[in-house]
Enzyme design. Structure first.
Site, PDB file in Angstrom:
ATOM      1  N   ASP A  67      33.844  24.075  19.822  1.00 37.00           N
ATOM      2  CA  ASP A  67      33.309  23.331  20.959  1.00 37.00           C
ATOM      3  C   ASP A  67      33.549  24.070  22.277  1.00 37.00           C
ATOM      4  O   ASP A  67      34.281  25.071  22.322  1.00 37.00           O
ATOM      5  CB  ASP A  67      33.917  21.909  21.022  1.00 37.00           C
ATOM      6  CG  ASP A  67      35.439  21.895  20.828  1.00 37.00           C
ATOM      7  OD1 ASP A  67      36.073  22.962  20.955  1.00 37.00           O
ATOM      8  OD2 ASP A  67      35.979  20.819  20.559  1.00 37.00           O
ATOM      9  N   ASN A 128      42.928  10.134  19.729  1.00 37.31           N
ATOM     10  CA  ASN A 128      41.979   9.072  19.368  1.00 37.31           C
ATOM     11  C   ASN A 128      41.262   9.363  18.046  1.00 37.31           C
ATOM     12  O   ASN A 128      40.313   8.678  17.696  1.00 37.31           O
ATOM     13  CB  ASN A 128      40.955   8.865  20.495  1.00 37.31           C
ATOM     14  CG  ASN A 128      40.043  10.068  20.716  1.00 37.31           C
ATOM     15  OD1 ASN A 128      40.211  11.113  20.076  1.00 37.31           O
ATOM     16  ND2 ASN A 128      39.085   9.932  21.610  1.00 37.31           N
ATOM     17  N   HIS A 130      39.619  12.184  17.287  1.00 40.52           N
ATOM     18  CA  HIS A 130      38.469  13.093  17.324  1.00 40.52           C
ATOM     19  C   HIS A 130      38.777  14.410  16.612  1.00 40.52           C
ATOM     20  O   HIS A 130      39.927  14.842  16.534  1.00 40.52           O
ATOM     21  CB  HIS A 130      37.928  13.293  18.753  1.00 40.52           C
ATOM     22  CG  HIS A 130      38.733  14.151  19.671  1.00 40.52           C
ATOM     23  ND1 HIS A 130      38.590  14.097  21.041  1.00 40.52           N
ATOM     24  CD2 HIS A 130      39.690  15.095  19.444  1.00 40.52           C
ATOM     25  CE1 HIS A 130      39.417  14.968  21.591  1.00 40.52           C
ATOM     26  NE2 HIS A 130      40.095  15.586  20.647  1.00 40.52           N
ATOM     27  N   GLU A 135      33.880  12.360  19.186  1.00 39.20           N
ATOM     28  CA  GLU A 135      34.688  11.217  19.590  1.00 39.20           C
ATOM     29  C   GLU A 135      34.439  10.042  18.634  1.00 39.20           C
ATOM     30  O   GLU A 135      33.470  10.057  17.861  1.00 39.20           O
ATOM     31  CB  GLU A 135      34.322  10.814  21.030  1.00 39.20           C
ATOM     32  CG  GLU A 135      34.486  11.938  22.064  1.00 39.20           C
ATOM     33  CD  GLU A 135      35.946  12.259  22.414  1.00 39.20           C
ATOM     34  OE1 GLU A 135      36.868  11.904  21.649  1.00 39.20           O
ATOM     35  OE2 GLU A 135      36.161  12.898  23.459  1.00 39.20           O
TER      36      GLU A 135
HETATM   37  P1  PGA Z   1      45.647  19.418  21.225  1.00 37.74           P
HETATM   38  O1  PGA Z   1      44.188  18.838  21.041  1.00 37.74           O
HETATM   39  O2  PGA Z   1      45.792  20.500  20.208  1.00 37.74           O
HETATM   40  O3  PGA Z   1      45.665  19.937  22.622  1.00 37.74           O
HETATM   41  O4  PGA Z   1      46.588  18.277  20.982  1.00 37.74           O
HETATM   42  C1  PGA Z   1      43.738  18.537  19.773  1.00 37.74           C
HETATM   43  C2  PGA Z   1      42.369  17.944  19.898  1.00 37.74           C
HETATM   44  O5  PGA Z   1      42.114  17.194  20.855  1.00 37.74           O
HETATM   45  O6  PGA Z   1      41.541  18.229  19.022  1.00 37.74           O
END
Ligand code: PGA
Length: 232
Positions: A67, A128, A130, A135
């Site tokens: 992404d 959350n 995702h 999302e």
């Molecule tokens: P993080 O993010 O590795 O910064 O915790 C993970 C994500 O949101 O996919």
């Protein structure tokens, strides 16, 4: 799904890097799906160390990032493009033309197909649920597209962006795109992820927890540190 529990973040990072290196050695021209965020930083550090100390060769891999924020140019300090250069691309022998970041939706899926599909995709999990920027509510058949970021995702990114506004949209591989990868590594570290990890791995398969889609995939290894595993 296989679950590997490691003592700490450092071991998680080493375990992920070792599995990647094994896959790279096992197939010439391996195609990787690559994540950004805090979780994979240690994994990239370890891959760079293996390149420097053991001359591990990355010259034939092809990479597709999961992404990118919408509207940030490649050189923006907060772009995932910049992150990839800072943590990985600039320190190993991967040819720049072998790397792909989804700055645009058009042609991304075709480029993945032309490369023969993704052999090994590494992904983190948001608090959350995702995966990439899919999302809660994202369809399990979704493809690469522009999405609105959840308020929680924007809030989590504000520290990193400092005085700059966090983009409200991103371009992300879809859950359908992710599920087509031949092998998937899911990484999660820390107590903040413990509750969502339990729901993603052991709860109902539901679009309200995007990572639960991974339960349907035949070749997933979840690498969790003790803290991320602490709620079951
Ligand atoms: P993080 O993010 O590795 O910064 O915790 C993970 C994500 O949101 O996919």
């Amino acid at each position: 799904m296989r679950v590997l529990v490691t003592a700490d973040y450092r071991t998680l990072s080493q375990t992920a890097a070792e599995l990647i290196v094994k896959a790279v050695r096992g197939k010439a021209g391996l195609v990787l799906g690559l994540p950004t965020g805090r979780t994979p930083v240690g994994m990239y550090d370890e891959l760079v160390r293996l390149h420097r100390n053991q001359s591990h060769d990355f010259s034939r891999i092809r990479t597709f990032n999961l992404d990118e924020y919408a509207g940030l140019h490649a050189g923006d300090p907060n772009s995932f493009d910049t992150y990839m250069h800072r943590h990985f691309f600039d320190h190993v022998n991967i040819p720049p033309e072998n790397t792909h970041i989804p700055h645009e939706v058009a042609n991304y899926e075709a480029a993945i197909r032309d490369a023969g599909g993704i052999d090994l995709l590494i992904v983190g999990i948001g608090t959350n649920g995702h995966i990439a920027f899919n999302e809660p509510g994202s369809s399990f058949t979704s493809r690469t597209r522009t999405v609105n970021l959840a308020p929680e995702t924007v809030a989590n990114a504000t520290k990193q962006f400092g005085n700059n506004a966090v983009p409200k949209q991103a371009i992300t591989m879809g859950i359908g795109t992710i599920l087509e990868s031949r092998h998937i590594l899911l990484l999660a570290s820390g107590t903040a992820k413990a509750d969502i990890v339990r729901r993603a791995l052991h709860g109902p398969i539901t679009e309200s927890v995007p990572a639960s889609a991974l339960q349907q995939h035949p070749n997933v290894i979840a690498i969790l540190d003790e803290e991320a595993k602490s709620r079951g």
